[in-house]
Design an enzyme around this catalytic site. Structure first.
Site, mmCIF file in Angstrom:
data_model
loop_
_atom_site.group_PDB
_atom_site.id
_atom_site.type_symbol
_atom_site.label_atom_id
_atom_site.label_comp_id
_atom_site.label_asym_id
_atom_site.label_seq_id
_atom_site.Cartn_x
_atom_site.Cartn_y
_atom_site.Cartn_z
ATOM 1 N N SER A 98 0.831 -1.213 0.000
ATOM 2 C CA SER A 98 0.000 0.000 0.000
ATOM 3 C C SER A 98 0.857 1.252 0.000
ATOM 4 C CB SER A 98 -0.930 0.002 1.217
ATOM 5 O OG SER A 98 -1.736 -1.162 1.230
ATOM 6 N N CYS A 99 1.874 1.244 -0.841
ATOM 7 C CA CYS A 99 2.855 2.332 -0.874
ATOM 8 C C CYS A 99 2.811 2.983 -2.254
ATOM 9 C CB CYS A 99 4.247 1.773 -0.588
ATOM 10 S SG CYS A 99 5.597 2.974 -0.663
ATOM 11 N N GLY A 100 3.180 4.244 -2.300
ATOM 12 C CA GLY A 100 3.261 4.916 -3.583
ATOM 13 C C GLY A 100 4.293 4.299 -4.510
ATOM 14 N N THR A 149 4.771 0.977 -4.657
ATOM 15 C CA THR A 149 4.406 -0.419 -4.904
ATOM 16 C C THR A 149 4.504 -0.808 -6.376
ATOM 17 O OG1 THR A 149 2.978 -0.462 -2.946
ATOM 18 C CG2 THR A 149 2.587 -2.154 -4.606
#
Length: 211
Positions: A87-89, A91
């Protein structure tokens, strides 16, 4: 026949005596040489890499879907070890990692993804992480179970790297370590540097070409 014409008795000269003595000495020596075993050069079969605790190859992880991801199984290969999150920018870098894997796998590169919730962006279960990796990004490289990658409770691999490179510990998801064929850290890149960045590719190619 007169005595004058009779064959004169053989009288050894100093030269003939010396030649005979030399042949008696040389013959046993030659025989001894011919019986001596032939010395053959020794070819070492010892791998050039090390499996000691001072190399990355000493460490292993639980696998994301069971089993073990043992870095010793990839000893002598170049490793790219990346802490990941769902859930990371950053990813979408999974897709870049898969691109690298497809391009350099047969040349000696192994990529290892290490999911981590150290930055509060990997709350998924192992099954959810696996479904995201394979279903969305087509990830086929080894993935470990969720690990801590920072602090005193970090996985031993990350504590080892921190001891080697204290200025290069992960400060966010998708921090990248390039490990050379000798099992040592060759370089580190933060999250904002994509896996397909020319700097990472240049380092990987240099390590792949190293003996």
């Amino acid at each position: 026949m007169s005595v004058a014409n009779a064959a004169a008795p053989f009288r050894p000269t100093r030269r003939s005596l010396f030649a005979g003595a030399a042949s008696l000495v040389a013959t046993p020596a030659l025989a001894q040489i011919s019986r001596a075993p032939v010395s053959r050069p020794q070819v070492s079969t010892t791998p050039s890499y090390s499996l000691s605790s001072s190399t990355a190859y000493a460490f292993s992880f639980e696998g994301l879907e069971g089993g073990t991801v043992s870095l010793a199984d990839h000893a002598g290969r170049v490793l790219l070890v990346v802490n990941t999150a769902s859930s990371c920018g950053f990813t979408p870098q999974y897709a870049d990692l898969q691109t690298l894997w497809g391009r350099y796998r047969d040349s000696g590169l192994t990529i290892v993804g290490v999911p981590s919730d150290d930055f509060n962006q990997e709350r998924g279960t192992a099954r959810e992480i696996a479904e995201l990796c394979s279903g969305v990004y087509g990830v086929a490289f080894p993935m470990t179970a969720k690990q801590k990658v920072t602090g005193g409770e970090a996985h031993p691999f990350y504590r080892w790297v921190a001891a080697q490179r204290p200025a290069d510990i992960p400060t966010w998801n998708f921090h990248k370590y390039v490990i050379g064929r000798n099992g040592q850290v060759a370089g580190a890149f933060p999250a904002r540097v994509r896996p397909t960045d020319p700097r990472i590719i240049a380092l990987i190619e240099a390590q792949l070409s190293a003996s």
